[in-house]
Write a protein that holds these residues in place. Structure first.
Motif, PDB file in Angstrom:
ATOM      1  N   GLU A   9      61.673   6.264   6.690  1.00  0.00           N
ATOM      2  CA  GLU A   9      61.451   7.647   7.085  1.00  0.00           C
ATOM      3  C   GLU A   9      59.956   7.920   7.145  1.00  0.00           C
ATOM      4  O   GLU A   9      59.217   7.562   6.229  1.00  0.00           O
ATOM      5  CB  GLU A   9      62.106   8.593   6.074  1.00  0.00           C
ATOM      6  CG  GLU A   9      61.963  10.045   6.444  1.00  0.00           C
ATOM      7  CD  GLU A   9      62.601  10.976   5.425  1.00  0.00           C
ATOM      8  OE1 GLU A   9      62.116  12.117   5.313  1.00  0.00           O
ATOM      9  OE2 GLU A   9      63.552  10.564   4.738  1.00  0.00           O
ATOM     10  N   THR A  10      59.502   8.525   8.209  1.00  0.00           N
ATOM     11  CA  THR A  10      58.085   8.863   8.348  1.00  0.00           C
ATOM     12  C   THR A  10      57.959  10.358   8.640  1.00  0.00           C
ATOM     13  O   THR A  10      58.889  10.981   9.169  1.00  0.00           O
ATOM     14  CB  THR A  10      57.414   8.076   9.488  1.00  0.00           C
ATOM     15  OG1 THR A  10      58.054   8.402  10.717  1.00  0.00           O
ATOM     16  CG2 THR A  10      57.485   6.588   9.241  1.00  0.00           C
ATOM     17  N   ARG A  11      56.820  10.902   8.275  1.00  0.00           N
ATOM     18  CA  ARG A  11      56.526  12.290   8.612  1.00  0.00           C
ATOM     19  C   ARG A  11      55.012  12.454   8.692  1.00  0.00           C
ATOM     20  O   ARG A  11      54.257  11.766   8.010  1.00  0.00           O
ATOM     21  CB  ARG A  11      57.123  13.261   7.612  1.00  0.00           C
ATOM     22  CG  ARG A  11      56.578  13.152   6.222  1.00  0.00           C
ATOM     23  CD  ARG A  11      57.348  14.066   5.257  1.00  0.00           C
ATOM     24  NE  ARG A  11      56.940  13.800   3.909  1.00  0.00           N
ATOM     25  CZ  ARG A  11      56.083  14.543   3.229  1.00  0.00           C
ATOM     26  NH1 ARG A  11      55.541  15.600   3.779  1.00  0.00           N
ATOM     27  NH2 ARG A  11      55.744  14.223   1.999  1.00  0.00           N
ATOM     28  N   ARG A  12      54.576  13.348   9.555  1.00  0.00           N
ATOM     29  CA  ARG A  12      53.152  13.600   9.751  1.00  0.00           C
ATOM     30  C   ARG A  12      52.653  14.530   8.652  1.00  0.00           C
ATOM     31  O   ARG A  12      53.244  15.560   8.391  1.00  0.00           O
ATOM     32  CB  ARG A  12      52.913  14.240  11.119  1.00  0.00           C
ATOM     33  CG  ARG A  12      51.444  14.494  11.397  1.00  0.00           C
ATOM     34  CD  ARG A  12      51.197  14.969  12.806  1.00  0.00           C
ATOM     35  NE  ARG A  12      51.505  13.962  13.785  1.00  0.00           N
ATOM     36  CZ  ARG A  12      50.695  12.943  14.108  1.00  0.00           C
ATOM     37  NH1 ARG A  12      49.547  12.801  13.492  1.00  0.00           N
ATOM     38  NH2 ARG A  12      51.041  12.080  15.030  1.00  0.00           N
ATOM     39  N   VAL A  13      51.550  14.152   7.991  1.00  0.00           N
ATOM     40  CA  VAL A  13      50.966  14.989   6.938  1.00  0.00           C
ATOM     41  C   VAL A  13      49.612  15.558   7.352  1.00  0.00           C
ATOM     42  O   VAL A  13      49.096  16.455   6.695  1.00  0.00           O
ATOM     43  CB  VAL A  13      50.850  14.233   5.595  1.00  0.00           C
ATOM     44  CG1 VAL A  13      52.230  13.902   5.055  1.00  0.00           C
ATOM     45  CG2 VAL A  13      50.001  12.988   5.731  1.00  0.00           C
TER      46      VAL A  13
END
Length: 85
Positions: A9-13
């Protein structure tokens, strides 16, 4: 062992603009000096660090230091992330 096909799982921070600004700063700090991480054929983005070591069996910190470097390259299309302590 983890299967290669395991989904991560990836997400932009950071916004793309801020991520670019951070990379620019980290890459320029390596390029503009005689840094050991500077490579002839790759742009490197990275940061050094220094921290005092805790005294064994006592409260507080001694005079010994941990030194570290974390970086990635090529800076503008990263393929490798490293941390050296």
């Amino acid at each position: 062992r983890y299967p290669v096909s395991q989904k991560v799982e990836t997400r932009r921070v950071l916004s793309p603009k801020n991520a670019q600004a951070v990379t620019d700063l980290l890459a320029k700090s390596i390029e503009n000096g005689k840094h050991p991480a500077k490579l002839d054929n790759f742009s490197v983005a990275g940061k050094t660090g220094t921290a005092k070591q805790r005294q064994t069996g006592e409260k507080g910190y001694g005079n010994s230091l941990y030194t570290s470097f974390v970086g990635y390259f090529p800076a503008y299309n990263p393929r490798l992330l490293m941390m050296v302590v």
